[in-house]
Every structure is written in structure tokens, then in C-alpha cells.
Design an enzyme around this catalytic site. Structure first.
Site, PDB file in Angstrom:
ATOM      1  CD  GLU A   1      -2.783   1.359   2.356  1.00 45.93           C
ATOM      2  OE1 GLU A   1      -2.705   0.561   3.304  1.00 45.93           O
ATOM      3  OE2 GLU A   1      -3.604   2.283   2.319  1.00 45.93           O
TER       4      GLU A   1
ATOM      5  N   GLY B   1       3.186   1.848  10.937  1.00 47.17           N
ATOM      6  CA  GLY B   1       2.772   1.079  12.101  1.00 47.17           C
ATOM      7  C   GLY B   1       2.464  -0.360  11.743  1.00 47.17           C
ATOM      8  CB  ALA B   2       0.279  -2.489  11.590  1.00 45.27           C
ATOM      9  CG  MET B   3      -0.119  -3.362   4.876  1.00 46.27           C
ATOM     10  SD  MET B   3      -1.009  -1.836   4.419  1.00 46.27           S
ATOM     11  CE  MET B   3      -2.286  -2.529   3.383  1.00 46.27           C
ATOM     12  CD  GLU B   4      -5.138  -1.845   5.556  1.00 41.87           C
ATOM     13  OE1 GLU B   4      -4.162  -1.491   6.234  1.00 41.87           O
ATOM     14  OE2 GLU B   4      -5.714  -1.102   4.745  1.00 41.87           O
ATOM     15  CG  ASN B   5      -0.703  -6.864   3.823  1.00 37.34           C
ATOM     16  OD1 ASN B   5      -0.723  -5.964   3.007  1.00 37.34           O
ATOM     17  ND2 ASN B   5       0.226  -6.951   4.767  1.00 37.34           N
TER      18      ASN B   5
ATOM     19  CD  GLU C   1      -3.235  -2.049  10.614  1.00 33.49           C
ATOM     20  OE1 GLU C   1      -3.721  -2.184   9.486  1.00 33.49           O
ATOM     21  OE2 GLU C   1      -2.779  -0.952  11.042  1.00 33.49           O
TER      22      GLU C   1
ATOM     23  CG  HIS D   1      -7.948  -1.455   7.821  1.00 39.87           C
ATOM     24  ND1 HIS D   1      -8.688  -0.449   7.254  1.00 39.87           N
ATOM     25  CD2 HIS D   1      -6.789  -0.882   8.245  1.00 39.87           C
ATOM     26  CE1 HIS D   1      -7.999   0.692   7.343  1.00 39.87           C
ATOM     27  NE2 HIS D   1      -6.852   0.462   7.946  1.00 39.87           N
TER      28      HIS D   1
ATOM     29  CD  GLU E   1      -6.048   3.648   6.690  1.00 41.29           C
ATOM     30  OE1 GLU E   1      -6.238   3.504   7.917  1.00 41.29           O
ATOM     31  OE2 GLU E   1      -5.539   2.758   5.984  1.00 41.29           O
TER      32      GLU E   1
HETATM   33  N1  ARG Z   1      -3.128   0.966   5.749  1.00 36.60           N
HETATM   34  C1  ARG Z   1      -2.180   0.985   6.820  1.00 36.60           C
HETATM   35  C2  ARG Z   1      -2.969   1.308   8.078  1.00 36.60           C
HETATM   36  O1  ARG Z   1      -3.336   2.398   8.339  1.00 36.60           O
HETATM   37  C3  ARG Z   1      -1.104   1.979   6.673  1.00 36.60           C
HETATM   38  C4  ARG Z   1      -0.406   2.008   5.381  1.00 36.60           C
HETATM   39  C5  ARG Z   1       0.506   3.146   5.367  1.00 36.60           C
HETATM   40  N2  ARG Z   1       1.074   3.248   4.092  1.00 36.60           N
HETATM   41  C6  ARG Z   1       1.940   4.193   3.758  1.00 36.60           C
HETATM   42  N3  ARG Z   1       2.391   4.185   2.578  1.00 36.60           N
HETATM   43  N4  ARG Z   1       2.315   5.112   4.601  1.00 36.60           N
HETATM   44  O2  ARG Z   1      -3.361   0.476   8.773  1.00 36.60           O
HETATM   45 ZN    ZN Z   2      -5.491   1.895   8.580  1.00 31.10          ZN
END
Ligand code: ARG
Ligand code: ZN
Length: 860
Positions: free
Chosen positions: A126, A266-270, A303, A306, A325
Site C-alpha cells: 500500500e 505502524g502496520a498493514m492490513e493485508n 488492522e 480493516h 482510514e
Molecule cells: N493501511 C495501513 C494502516 O493504516 C497503513 C499504510 C501506510 N502506508 C503508507 N504508505 N504510509 O493500517
Molecule cells: Zn489503517
């Protein structure tokens, strides 16, 4: 990209739907840190009228081959550029496209796409990282089913993960291993994830409300397996909460989290495979503070939430980032309020908003929560999109009421499941639940800047009413809707009226009848709990402020009324010196608060004296040395006046048990608050107490606070405290982050400390957590960063130049901290401009950095 060939600007008007889509993809990875081969086999389809050329994004890829329907394509039929590949004459409306390329994860220091962290390979896609892995139609409105095969040497990659369900795992004749993953839910490229490495798997499970068993797994690097239990508990709480609150159940049989050391955010919701910055997963009582524990709870929740708000219903384009978000931050705030203490959590969120989002919204980086344009989308993961976005959703929930809001969310998720949508679809679902249009709500998505609300009062003798006129000072061209929760009190602090006004447009009036023609003026608390994200100025005497600071039953507004009293004193002192008698009002209110039996954590916040940044932002006054003198003066007065009280408070809360319960967290916070004031006692008698607390601590919150305070005070105990802490924690990288940060986050002239500390063997510029600990903490320390000589600017500008080549996202984030330079005194704006212009002239300026630097320079 050089400054002579500017990067394209994407504008919201230019958005057009995706004509070429790839509803299905088979991906195959031959994993190797130095040379990974990726093959994608797409089912391609055309949705338009007349066939047009097909463009696939691709950056930093080494092209290997291209086939259409299995046949190798002649090089004259396509063109490869640094941004992708164009196929001039696609054969038909539907066909199969197979493309192969190579990448080098170990050289990818941008930490976007596929990269190496420690001994593992992992991804961050992302918003637009997928194009750094393989040629693809890399945009969120192109959703596909993913079938993924990972092949690698099991010695290095005993664990190989991707989204969805594990289908098969088997050995190959050459000693390699192959693993097949399938995700049953279509998703855009940004939600794809891959992890491979020698990781330890830890396990738990959750049974959903319909009785399905979901396997929960957290993968960590060896040695960290004892630090996952809080994360598991947080995850199970989040899963339960989403069922109880919104009826939302998890939709796969497996949910995985991987803790990654080198992570930009911080983290990523894959989907089904969340990737986390290790600092937001790993915790035990010895090494994590209470704040860290709470962040883990909130981010794990975020996450996880999401999965519905973001993944099942996703975005049509990046302009609408706030759709997922803002909404998901609102959901994680609500979750944390329910799990901890609603008033305290709200106070923290408002403080954060005021300290970070309000300034962003009034500075050179200001943008609406739906930005109108961007050059590099990574620059728009901002406190505005996230936190102001969440405030707008909160506003909706205040207008509708929380039950109707839940109905609206249910409608939204039902209508748009499996689709990519915009904020418009969200708003119309909310209107459907509400049963009528919500006037001006959409303007919140388009207007930038914090609304300034002016409040005036007069007496209407005919009606015998006090009339408060509430006015948005800049309604054009985007008039807004506001919720104004208010309460009125008499001079003794008795509640006489309470209400929630919905203001549509620029002006509203609140009329308060006087009791039996008694003309005494009501004292009104407006925008209680910050019921709209605004700055407001209400006419109020010092005495009235005090009544609210003591008597307002709403704890959030009581807290901010007390803060206002402090700001009033500072403001008076700037002009008249410290003689202003408002200080005695502050002391009286504190005396009052000591007699109350308020919640411990709440009281600890009430006792906190506002930070330099909070003060300067509130007063829009940026002479930091002067503010610091005043701040220290007041804290010393408070300390001298209440020495006994603080000693008692300290003793009462001295013995704590290292567990994460409300009671023990409250005790630790109060004890630290008391210690802080005691250390300001001019006798300096209490430094031993700080030293002892640090050495005997059983919880990181008890251990780090004394260290921070001794550093802030430049105490004679400082050096030994710093050394002692290091010796105890030198093997724990996450704790060392806190140690680096503490040494530069407060105090003057910390530039030299930064220069010393960055030479330290445990420091590493390639690790974003380390960069945040040292450079970001320093640049957020106004006394040092805005040092009149410009030494702070010079230092940070030099580091930005280095980071530009290493990690453009982090470099751009650091550059944003120059946003406040234009407000500084003397030569500072000029110095900042010179430094930023040098950055702008870098031969290999990244587009991340280019976009930010250009905007800030314009303000200087
Ligand atoms: N989607 C992620 C979250 O908020 C954050 C991704 C941040 N991506 C970035 N390119 N800064 O949970
Ligand atoms: Zn998020």
C-alpha cells in the site's frame, strides 16, 4: 527522477474508471534475497467500448518475458519505460497475459514492494508497492483473485506465507520447497502480502459468534516468542468487539500477524496476513510501557477492523483513502474507549489532534481529508486523512446517534461488499439509515483547515434569555454541519441546561432561559468532548473557566477547561511577566483536584502540565526559550506549593504490580506525575527518588519515566541513569529505540547528542524505528530543533539528504517537520528555506521528497 523532469500530479478530476482489469492472477515467486524471479499469469479483460492499448505498472523491475495467450510477444509490440509496459495492440477483449521479471529484495532499502528485513523477506504494497514486485494494473479499483505459489530454499525460508488459505506444501526434487496459497476474496494489489523466513510460529484461536474456529498465528523472529501474549489477547478482544458492536464476524479460518523489524509505518492490513512493525506487537511488562501496551491494543484492533472497512469494502481510488482510514481509526478509538476508559481515551485523542493535526491543517501541508491532488500518494498518509477523517466519522455518529450509525454501517457494508467505493457511498448509506439527507456533510471532505468558531453572547431582555451566537468564521465556499454538545452552569457550578445542537451552516444560536427572571449569567461549556473538530473561542472570565475546570461533570471538558486556565496564565505572562495572579487560580484549582477522588489515570492527565509544543500551538507563539522559562516557573511553583501532596501521592502509589489493569496503570501514571513535580522542587532533594525508582522498576513505565525526567532537567544524575539503562537493555532493540529517543526529545542543544548517538553501534539508519527515535524525536523537540543558530535545521536537512537515497518515504516524513519553520522568529525561516532549497537541488531527488519540499518552501 530529477527536478528537471517533474513527476505527474494526479488530480481527482482526472480519475477515470479502470478499463483494463485482471480479475484473476497466478503468481509464482522463486525466492532469493538477491535475485527473486516473479511470474504473473493474468486473466485480462477489457470493460470499455473500443480496445485501447494496455498499460501495466512496473518500477525497478528487470523485464524477462511477455506472452499473450501462451505465445511470446515480439518486442516491437510493446514498450518498456521506467514506469511500466505498454502493449500496443492487445489481441482481444479477454486473454491471458504471462509476464516475468526479476527483482533484488536485499537492495530495496525503500521498504516498499518486496524487501529484506533481517533474515526475512516481506512486502509492503500500500499504496503502490506492488508495481515494484511485478508488472501489474496496480490500482485499487482493479480487484482480483490471487493464487500464489512460493518456492524457496527451506533452510532460509522454512516459513512461506501469503494471503488466504494454505492449499499445499511440498518438497521439490532440487531440495527446494513449494507452498501454495489461495485467497477466496478478490482484492486489489495493495492488499497482497508475502512473507518468507526462518520465523517462529505462535498459536492461539478464536471461536466466532457462529461457532467457527479461527486459527490465530503470530510469527516472530527467534527469541521473541515470549512477547506475543498481549497481542493475542488484543486480537481476540477486537474480534469479539466487532461482533458485539457491529455484528461483524471474521471471514477466513486463519488470521496471521507477522512482526517485522524494518517497517516504514505502524502496520498493514493485508488480507488474512497483517504485517506489523515489531514495536506494535512485541511486549512484556519489563520492556513495554503502558503507552506501548495501549498502542498495541489499538493498532491490532485497527488492522483487524480493516478486514471489513477497507478489505471487504475497499477504495475506488487513493483520493478516498480516508474512507477506510478515517472510518477505521474511528472504530479503533471506539474499541479502545470500550476497553479502557472513555474520557481518558478521548482526552488522549483530542490532545493528539491538537498537537499534530491542527497544525498540519494550518500549515503548508494542509489538505482536505479527500485531497484534490497528489504527486506521491505515500505523502498523504497523514494525520488529516486519518485523525481528522476519524473526527468527521465521529461527527456523523453524533448526528445519527450510535445505534443509527451502526445501522448505517451495516447498510454500507451490505450494499458495497466486494466493491471499491468512495466517501459518497459511505455518506449515502448513513443518510439512508438516518432517513434524510445530512446537509453540508460532504463539505467536510472538501474543505481544508481547522474551522474557527467564534462565540459571542448577549442578553435578550424581551425574552429574558441569554443568547449565544455560534459562528463559523470562514464558511465559504464550503459551509459545514456541526454538532455542538453543550452544558450550562450557574455561578456555583450547578448544571442548569444541557443539549446537543446540530448546526447547519455558518451561524447558530443557543438560547438559555434565565431562571425566574433571574439574570445571572450562565457559564457554558461548548463542544463538549470536542463534538466537532473545531477551534472555538468562547467569551469566558477566569472565574468562569475555573468553575468549569472544577465542576464540569464531563471529564473531557473539565480537563480542557483546566488547560485553558494554564494557557491563559502563560498568555498573560508573555505580556506582563510572571506576576499575573492567574497562577494562584491554577494552584487553587489544583488544590481542589487533590481533594477529589478522581480516577487515577484521569487525575494523572489533569496534573500533566502542557508540553512546549502544546502551549506554542495553542497560543500561536513560538519563542520556545521564553515559553520554557515560563513553563518551568509554573511547574516549580506547583511543586513548591504541593510538595506534601505530591509526596503523599507518590507514597500511596509507590507499590505497584506489573500487570495491565486499570488500577495498576493508574498507579504508575500518578506516581510518575508526582515524581515529575517533586523533581522540580528547588532543593533538588528528590533526585535520589528518581534514581531508586529507575533501578527498582518492575515495569518499563516505572523505569523510563525517571530517565526522561532526569534528562529533561539535565540533572547531575542524568549520565549515570542513561548508562545504567543502556547496560540493562543493550540487547533489546525496541527498548533501545526508547533510550535513543529519550536523550534528544527534551532539552536544549541536543544536536550534539544526535551526532554522538548516531555513531553508536546500535544505531542504524536503515531501520525506520531507529531513525524515528533519533532524528524525528530531535526534530519534534522545539527547543533544540528551532535553535536560533539554525544548527537543528542544518543537522536534520543533512540527514534528509542521506535518507533521500535510502528511504524516500521516511525522508519525506522527516521533511514535513520543517512545516513549522515559517512561524519561527528571526532568521530561522530564511535558514530553513536555504536548507530546503539545497535538498530540492539534489540530483536524484525522490518524488516523495520533491513534493513535500516544494510545498514547504512556498511557505517560507
Ligand atoms: N493501511 C495501513 C494502516 O493504516 C497503513 C499504510 C501506510 N502506508 C503508507 N504508505 N504510509 O493500517
Ligand atoms: Zn489503517
Amino acid at each position: 527522477m530529477t527536478s528537471s523532469s517533474p513527476s505527474p500530479v494526479h488530480t481527482i478530476e482526472d480519475y477515470s474508471p479502470c478499463l483494463w482489469v485482471t480479475p484473476k492472477v497466478h503468481l509464482r515467486f522463486e525466492l532469493d534475497p538477491h535475485l527473486t524471479v516473479v511470474r504473473a499469469e493474468y486473466e485480462v479483460s477489457f470493460l470499455g467500448d473500443t480496445l485501447s492499448p494496455l498499460f501495466l505498472n512496473g518500477e525497478n523491475l528487470e523485464f524477462l518475458s511477455l506472452r499473450l495467450n501462451g505465445t511470446v510477444v515480439d518486442p516491437s509490440e510493446f514498450e518498456i519505460t521506467p514506469s511500466g509496459i505498454t502493449i500496443f495492440n492487445p489481441p482481444s477483449r479477454e486473454f491471458q497475459l504471462t509476464i516475468e521479471n526479476r527483482i533484488c529484495p536485499s537492495e530495496n532499502t525503500s521498504l516498499e514492494g518486496l524487501y529484506q528485513s533481517g533474515s526475512m523477506l516481506c512486502t509492503q504494497n500500500e499504496p503502490e508497492g506492488f508495481r515494484k514486485i511485478v508488472y501489474s494494473i496496480d490500482r485499487p479499483d482493479n480487484m482480483m483473485r490471487f493464487f500464489v505459489t512460493l518456492a524457496g530454499d527451506p533452510k532460509y525460508f522454512p516459513v512461506m506465507l501469503s494471503n488466504g488459505n494454505l492449499i499445499k506444501e511440498f518438497g521439490l526434487s532440487d531440495g527446494k520447497k513449494e507452498v501454495i496459497w489461495e485467497d477466496p476474496f478478490p482484492k486489489p494489489t495493495y492488499l497482497f502480502a508475502l512473507v518468507a523466513g526462518d520465523l517462529v510460529e505462535t498459536n492461539d484461536h478464536f471461536t466466532t459468534k457462529s461457532g467457527r474456529r479461527v486459527e490465530l498465528k503470530i510469527f516472530v523472529e527467534k527469541g521473541n516468542e515470549e512477547k506475543v501474549s498481549f497481542a493475542f489477547d488484543s486480537l481476540k478482544k477486537a474480534m469479539k468487539w466487532d461482533e458485539d458492536t457491529f455484528g461483524l464476524e471474521y471471514d477466513l479460518d486463519l488470521f496471521m500477524i507477522v512482526a517485522v523489524e524494518d517497517f516504514n509505518m505502524g502496520a498493514m492490513e493485508n488480507k488474512g496476513l497483517n504485517l506489523f512493525n515489531a514495536k506494535l506487537v512485541l511486549a512484556d511488562k519489563k520492556s513495554a510501557t503502558d503507552e506501548t501496551f495501549e498502542s498495541i491494543l489499538a493498532v491490532i484492533g485497527h488492522e483487524y477492523f480493516h478486514n471489513w472497512t477497507g478489505n471487504r469494502v475497499t477504495l475506488r481510488n487513493w483520493f478516498n483513502l480516508t474512507l477506510k482510514e478515517g472510518l477505521t481509526v474511528f472504530r479503533d478509538q471506539w474499541f479502545t474507549e470500550d476497553m479502557t476508559d472513555p474520557s481518558v481515551k478521548r482526552i488522549k485523542d483530542i490532545l493528539f489532534l491538537k498537537e499534530h493535526q491542527f497544525p498540519e491543517d494550518q500549515g503548508p501541508m494542509a489538505h482536505p481529508i479527500v485531497p484534490k491532488s497528489y504527486t506521491e500518494m505515500n505523502n498523504f498518509y497523514t494525520v488529516t486523512v486519518y485523525e481528522k477523517g476519524a473526527e468527521v466519522i465521529r461527527l456523523v455518529s453524533e448526528i445519527l446517534g450510535r445505534e443509527t450509525f451502526k445501522k448505517g454501517l451495516e447498510l454500507y457494508l451490505n450494499h458495497y461488499d466486494g466493491m471499491g467505493v468512495t466517501f459518497e457511498e459511505f455518506v449515502s448509506s448513513m443518510e439512508e439509515a438516518y432517513g434524510k439527507p445530512i446537509l453540508y456533510l460532504r463539505n467536510w471532505y472538501h474543505r481544508s483547515g481547522t474551522p474557527m468558531i467564534d462565540i459571542k453572547k448577549h442578553f435578550d431582555p424581551k425574552e429574558k434569555e441569554w443568547v449565544f451566537t455560534i459562528q463559523d468564521t470562514k464558511p465559504d465556499p464550503y459551509p459545514l454541519i456541526f454538532v455542538n454538545s453543550y452544558a450550562a452552569f450557574d455561578a456555583k457550578g450547578n448544571l442548569i441546561a444541557e443539549g446537543k445542537r446540530i448546526q447547519e451552516g455558518a451561524v447558530d444560536e443557543i438560547r438559555l432561559k434565565t431562571k425566574d427572571g433571574n439574570l445571572s449569567e450562565p457559564i457554558v461549556s461548548f463542544f463538549r468532548g470536542l463534538s466537532s473538530p473545531v477551534l472555538f473561542d468562547a467569551p469566558m472570565t477566569k472565574e468562569e473557566m475555573r468553575i468549569l475546570a472544577e465542576q464540569e461533570p464531563d471529564g473531557v471538558s473539565r480537563f480542557f477547561s483546566f488547560q485553558n486556565l494554564i494557557f491563559l496564565w502563560i498568555n498573560e505572562s508573555i505580556r506582563k511577566g510572571t506576576s499575573s495572579d492567574t497562577l494562584s487560580d491554577i494552584l487553587e484549582t489544583l488544590r481542589f483536584s487533590f481533594q477529589k477522588n478522581w480516577d487515577k489515570t484521569y487525575f494523572s492527565f489533569y496534573l500533566l502540565f502542557p508540553s512546549l509544543t502544546q502551549i506554542s500551538e495553542h497560543l500561536q507563539f513560538y519563542d520556545f526559550p521564553k515559553l520554557e522559562t515560563l513553563r518551568k516557573f509554573a511547574i516549580t511553583e506547583i511543586s513548591k506549593t504541593f510538595t506534601k501532596e505530591f509526596q503523599i501521592l507518590y507514597e500511596e502509589n509507590r507499590k505497584t504490580i506489573p500487570v495491565q489493569t486499570k488500577e495498576e496503570i493508574g498507579k504508575r501514571r500518578l506516581k510518575n506525575a508526582a515524581l515529575y513535580y517533586l523533581l522540580y522542587d528547588p532543593s533538588r532533594n528528590f533526585e535520589r527518588l528518581a534514581v531508586t525508582q529507575q533501578r527498582e522498576a518492575k515495569h518499563m513505565s516505572e523505569e523510563i519515566a525517571p530517565l526522561r525526567y532526569l534528562i529533561e532537567l539535565d540533572s547531575k544524575e542524568k549520565d549515570s541513569a542513561v548508562t545504567h539503562f543502556y547496560d540493562r537493555w543493550k540487547e533489546d532493540s525496541l527498548v533501545l529505540d526508547v533510550w535513543f529517543a529519550a536523550q534528544v526529545a527534551t532539552g536544549r542543544n541536543r544536536a550534539n547528542d544526535v551526532i554522538t548517538l548516531e555513531q553508536h553501534k546500535k544505531f542504524n539508519k536503515k531501520n525506520p524505528n531507529k531513525v524515528r527515535s533519533l532524528y524525528f524525536s530531535f526534530a519534534r523537540n522545539p527547543l533544540s530543533f528551532h535553535d536560533v543558530t539554525g544548527s537543528g535545521y542544518k543537522l536534520i536537512a543533512d540527514r534528509i539528504k542521506e535518507l533521500n537515497g535510502l528511504n524516500p518515504q521516511i525522508a519525506a516524513g522527516l521533511t514535513k517537520l520543517f512545516s513549522s519553520a515559517s512561524k519561527q522568529e528571526g532568521e530561522l525561516p530564511k535558514i530553513a528555506k536555504r536548507e530546503l532549497e539545497e535538498i530540492q537541488n539534489l540530483p536524484n531527488l525522490s518524488k516523495d521528497l520533491g513534493e513535500v519540499v516544494e510545498k514547504i518552501i512556498k511557505s517560507l
